[in-house]
Design an enzyme around this catalytic site. Structure first.
Site, mmCIF file in Angstrom:
data_model
loop_
_atom_site.group_PDB
_atom_site.id
_atom_site.type_symbol
_atom_site.label_atom_id
_atom_site.label_comp_id
_atom_site.label_asym_id
_atom_site.label_seq_id
_atom_site.Cartn_x
_atom_site.Cartn_y
_atom_site.Cartn_z
ATOM 1 N N ASP A 195 3.109 -4.706 8.049
ATOM 2 C CA ASP A 195 1.896 -3.898 7.996
ATOM 3 C C ASP A 195 0.699 -4.857 8.068
ATOM 4 O O ASP A 195 0.409 -5.576 7.113
ATOM 5 C CB ASP A 195 1.918 -3.104 6.675
ATOM 6 N N GLN A 232 -4.477 -5.157 6.771
ATOM 7 C CA GLN A 232 -5.477 -6.027 6.137
ATOM 8 C C GLN A 232 -5.520 -7.422 6.762
ATOM 9 O O GLN A 232 -6.429 -8.192 6.481
ATOM 10 C CB GLN A 232 -5.185 -6.165 4.633
ATOM 11 N N CYS A 254 -4.838 2.540 -3.591
ATOM 12 C CA CYS A 254 -3.600 3.055 -2.967
ATOM 13 C C CYS A 254 -2.463 2.044 -3.122
ATOM 14 O O CYS A 254 -1.636 1.867 -2.217
ATOM 15 C CB CYS A 254 -3.795 3.385 -1.487
ATOM 16 N N LYS A 297 -10.452 -1.165 10.602
ATOM 17 C CA LYS A 297 -10.613 -2.344 9.742
ATOM 18 C C LYS A 297 -10.962 -3.568 10.584
ATOM 19 O O LYS A 297 -11.118 -4.661 10.081
ATOM 20 C CB LYS A 297 -9.343 -2.595 8.941
ATOM 21 N N HIS A 306 0.874 -1.178 0.000
ATOM 22 C CA HIS A 306 0.000 0.000 0.000
ATOM 23 C C HIS A 306 0.916 1.235 0.000
ATOM 24 O O HIS A 306 2.038 1.164 0.509
ATOM 25 C CB HIS A 306 -0.819 -0.062 1.289
#
Ligand code: C6P
Length: 404
Positions: free
Chosen positions: A198, A201, A362, A224, A121
């Site tokens: 990261d 997600q 993104c 999220k 991202h």
């Protein structure tokens, strides 16, 4: 017991209409919906104990402080961090990454190398480019292949004694690929490089154990994970967090201030300048409780079933191509219809009450790899149903008819 009817009752938004049609919310990769248990925590905070934290001796301040710190402990337990002070409360994944990138500016020198993946991202690309500009370090990229997976043989060639940092997302937001972070961490550690994962997600779908994975930094956003926007976390190993300088100066992050010299507070406060998103942090804790009460094994099994069903149904549509076909993926389907712009498909789906994301998500380098302007992305959560997938499939068929 995983009971979809009971779960859906927690999300009143799922029974609203959009353009006169029942909402089919399939944009969970952008943000998840908020269950009543989390909304109640927000209402409770503002109705009963709204106050600044770590500052007042009065009852409200102490109650708010206790609840906020309780949330930090919930996050610590959820990610299995060794210490609560290894959890830094931030405004979200983007801020967490920027905090680490800012800190490494003082630790890197010219010609050091940092490695990112082709599946990142923009949040996990731009801060590192800025860091390279500041320090003279070089950015290296693990390439991806046609199925949307990282080419690990190339990673093996990139890692060297010059590598100081490796940044990779746990799960790609644009394609849903689950990256081999165990392998990446092991190889990066062989050359003493730090690894930031990261987890924006990944956290809605699985429960990472930062100690078992031996991760140096892990970042996530509450919104999220059924929590509110504007709050997230950075996990950092104590030794790494101690090496990094503060990110912002201000109240709360100091030990002593004088015009001659200021000393900084201990972890985690060293990185938490100013009044934080107190209510958001508490609600983040409530969201973690909510997800754990359902259970991540149950969530994962249910979502995989949705993914398999949707993949099969969508592929029956002639001219539909799915991007990101790794066997190791979560409930995200990025697709295009031959010769039709994704934006047009998304606009028609919206008229049918179906919310999907369209565009580059993104993650422009991924779109550049496939030589496409973007995709339509349907991202499923544990509160979605096969009936909703049927509505999506019919919607895509109609969109195709209208736009062909
Ligand atoms: N991806 C999406 O639709 P923030 O905005 O800070 O909460 O999260 C940024 C971010 C970082 N990494 C990954 C892998 C992400 O998916 C995101 C957010 C959303 O895919 C909004 S762009």
């Amino acid at each position: 017991m995983f009971n979809i009817e009971t779960i859906r009752k927690d999300f009143s938004i799922l029974s609203r209409k959009v353009h006169g049609k029942p909402l089919v919310y399939l944009d969970n990769g952008a943000t998840s919906q908020t269950p009543i248990q989390v909304i109640d925590a927000i209402v409770d905070y503002y109705s009963n104990y709204n106050a600044n934290i770590h500052r007042g001796v009065h009852t409200l301040s102490q109650e708010a402080t206790d609840k906020y710190e309780e949330a930090r402990h919930k996050i610590q337990a959820h990610f299995n961090a060794k210490h609560a002070h290894e959890i830094i409360m931030t405004s979200g994944t983007t801020e967490s990454i920027n905090l680490v990138a800012h800190g490494f500016a003082s630790l890197l020198k010219k010609d050091d190398e940092i490695i990112v993946s082709a599946l990142e991202h923009h949040s996990n690309i731009v801060p590192w480019q800025m860091l390279c500009e500041k320090t003279g370090a070089k950015l290296r990229v693990i390439p991806m292949n046609e199925t949307g997976e990282l080419v690990m043989e190339e990673f093996d060639k990139l890692v060297s004694n010059k590598t100081k940092l490796v940044f990779v997302n746990h799960i790609s937001n644009a394609l849903g690929t689950i990256n081999p972070i165990e392998d990446i961490i092991e190889k990066a550690h062989q050359v003493n490089a730090a690894v930031l994962v990261d987890g924006a997600q990944a956290c809605p779908h699985l429960k990472p154990d930062v100690q078992a994975l031996d991760i140096d930094f892990y970042v996530a956003s509450a919104h999220k994970m059924c929590g509110p926007t504007g709050v997230g976390m950075l996990y950092g190993k104590e030794e790494w967090l101690n090496k990094l300088p503060p990110y912002q100066g201000g109240g709360e992050m100091i030990a002593e201030v004088s015009f001659e010299k200021t000393t900084y507070a201990n972890l985690p406060h060293k990185f938490e300048a100013g009044t934080p998103n107190i209510c958001g942090g508490i609600a983040f804790g409530a969201a973690i409780d909510y997800l754990n009460a359902i259970g991540f094994d149950e969530i994962s099994t249910y979502e995989h079933d949705l993914l398999d069903y949707a993949t099969k149904k969508l592929l029956e549509i002639e001219g539909l191509k799915i991007y990101g076909t790794s066997k190791n993926k979560t409930s995200v389907i990025s697709f295009n219809l031959d010769g039709i712009h994704p934006y047009d498909v998304g606009t028609i789906l919206d008229k049918m009450g179906i919310a999907v994301r369209t565009g580059h998500h993104c993650a422009q380098p991924i779109m550049n790899f496939y030589k496409i302007p973007g995709t339509v992305r349907a991202s499923f959560a544990f509160y979605n149903t096969k009936e909703e997938i049927d509505i999506l499939v019919e919607g895509v068929k109609k969109a195709k008819m209208m736009l062909s």
